[in-house]
Scaffold this motif. Sequence first.
Motif, PDB file in Angstrom:
ATOM      1  N   ASN A  37      -7.581   4.837  -2.781  1.00 43.50           N
ATOM      2  CA  ASN A  37      -5.858   4.379  -2.960  1.00 43.50           C
ATOM      3  C   ASN A  37      -5.576   2.955  -3.549  1.00 43.50           C
ATOM      4  O   ASN A  37      -4.757   2.935  -4.341  1.00 43.50           O
ATOM      5  CB  ASN A  37      -5.111   4.643  -1.729  1.00 43.50           C
ATOM      6  N   PHE A  38      -6.040   1.952  -3.029  1.00 41.94           N
ATOM      7  CA  PHE A  38      -5.808   0.692  -3.561  1.00 41.94           C
ATOM      8  C   PHE A  38      -6.310   0.431  -5.061  1.00 41.94           C
ATOM      9  O   PHE A  38      -5.595   0.016  -5.737  1.00 41.94           O
ATOM     10  CB  PHE A  38      -6.922  -0.337  -2.613  1.00 41.94           C
ATOM     11  N   GLU A  39      -7.482   1.161  -5.457  1.00 43.61           N
ATOM     12  CA  GLU A  39      -7.683   0.957  -6.845  1.00 43.61           C
ATOM     13  C   GLU A  39      -6.851   1.829  -7.721  1.00 43.61           C
ATOM     14  O   GLU A  39      -6.582   1.472  -8.592  1.00 43.61           O
ATOM     15  CB  GLU A  39      -9.344   1.463  -7.080  1.00 43.61           C
ATOM     16  N   GLU A  40      -6.428   3.021  -7.225  1.00 40.68           N
ATOM     17  CA  GLU A  40      -5.484   3.976  -7.957  1.00 40.68           C
ATOM     18  C   GLU A  40      -3.941   3.245  -7.956  1.00 40.68           C
ATOM     19  O   GLU A  40      -3.364   3.483  -9.082  1.00 40.68           O
ATOM     20  CB  GLU A  40      -5.205   5.264  -7.235  1.00 40.68           C
ATOM     21  N   ASN A  41      -3.694   2.558  -7.108  1.00 40.84           N
ATOM     22  CA  ASN A  41      -2.261   2.025  -6.878  1.00 40.84           C
ATOM     23  C   ASN A  41      -2.389   0.487  -7.170  1.00 40.84           C
ATOM     24  O   ASN A  41      -1.228  -0.087  -6.829  1.00 40.84           O
ATOM     25  CB  ASN A  41      -1.505   2.484  -5.391  1.00 40.84           C
ATOM     26  N   ARG A  42      -3.327   0.187  -7.891  1.00 39.91           N
ATOM     27  CA  ARG A  42      -3.363  -1.305  -7.997  1.00 39.91           C
ATOM     28  C   ARG A  42      -2.096  -1.971  -8.367  1.00 39.91           C
ATOM     29  O   ARG A  42      -1.402  -3.085  -8.142  1.00 39.91           O
ATOM     30  CB  ARG A  42      -4.650  -1.815  -8.642  1.00 39.91           C
ATOM     31  N   PHE A  43      -1.698  -1.368  -9.423  1.00 35.70           N
ATOM     32  CA  PHE A  43      -0.382  -1.987 -10.164  1.00 35.70           C
ATOM     33  C   PHE A  43       0.748  -0.995  -9.947  1.00 35.70           C
ATOM     34  O   PHE A  43       1.865  -1.159 -10.687  1.00 35.70           O
ATOM     35  CB  PHE A  43      -0.569  -2.089 -11.856  1.00 35.70           C
ATOM     36  N   HIS A  44       0.860   0.133  -9.181  1.00 33.17           N
ATOM     37  CA  HIS A  44       1.764   1.087  -9.079  1.00 33.17           C
ATOM     38  C   HIS A  44       2.289   1.121  -7.424  1.00 33.17           C
ATOM     39  O   HIS A  44       1.315   1.247  -6.747  1.00 33.17           O
ATOM     40  CB  HIS A  44       1.433   2.381  -9.596  1.00 33.17           C
ATOM     41  N   ASN A  45       3.508   0.639  -7.108  1.00 33.86           N
ATOM     42  CA  ASN A  45       3.951   0.996  -5.850  1.00 33.86           C
ATOM     43  C   ASN A  45       4.629   2.158  -5.594  1.00 33.86           C
ATOM     44  O   ASN A  45       5.541   2.496  -6.495  1.00 33.86           O
ATOM     45  CB  ASN A  45       4.860  -0.196  -5.342  1.00 33.86           C
TER      46      ASN A  45
END
Length: 99
Positions: A37-45
């Motif tokens: 999840n961290f890698e997928e949402n690194r630049f997306h909140n």
Amino acid sequence: MINFLKKAFNDMKESAKAQHEVSKAEFAAVKAESKANFEENRFHNSLARAKAQGKQSWDDAHMSPEERAVKTQAERDAKLAAANERIAAANERYEEARK
């Protein structure tokens, strides 16, 4: 009476071992999912995702003890298998997100 107590303590010991195995697998699955999840949402909140996870946590915390006991007994093996599948899926998602 002594045999009854021995049997009761042995049952508790076996139950604790089984629960420990399930807990370890679930912890590894949550850890792998969090990493993905961290890698997928690194630049997306995502506020919607955070609200959904918060609602699920709230519902789990307000379960009655009787419901929790029945649910735990019925789902031990299913949780273990699902956790192993989640680990594999999360690792694949993590590798794809890193590319």
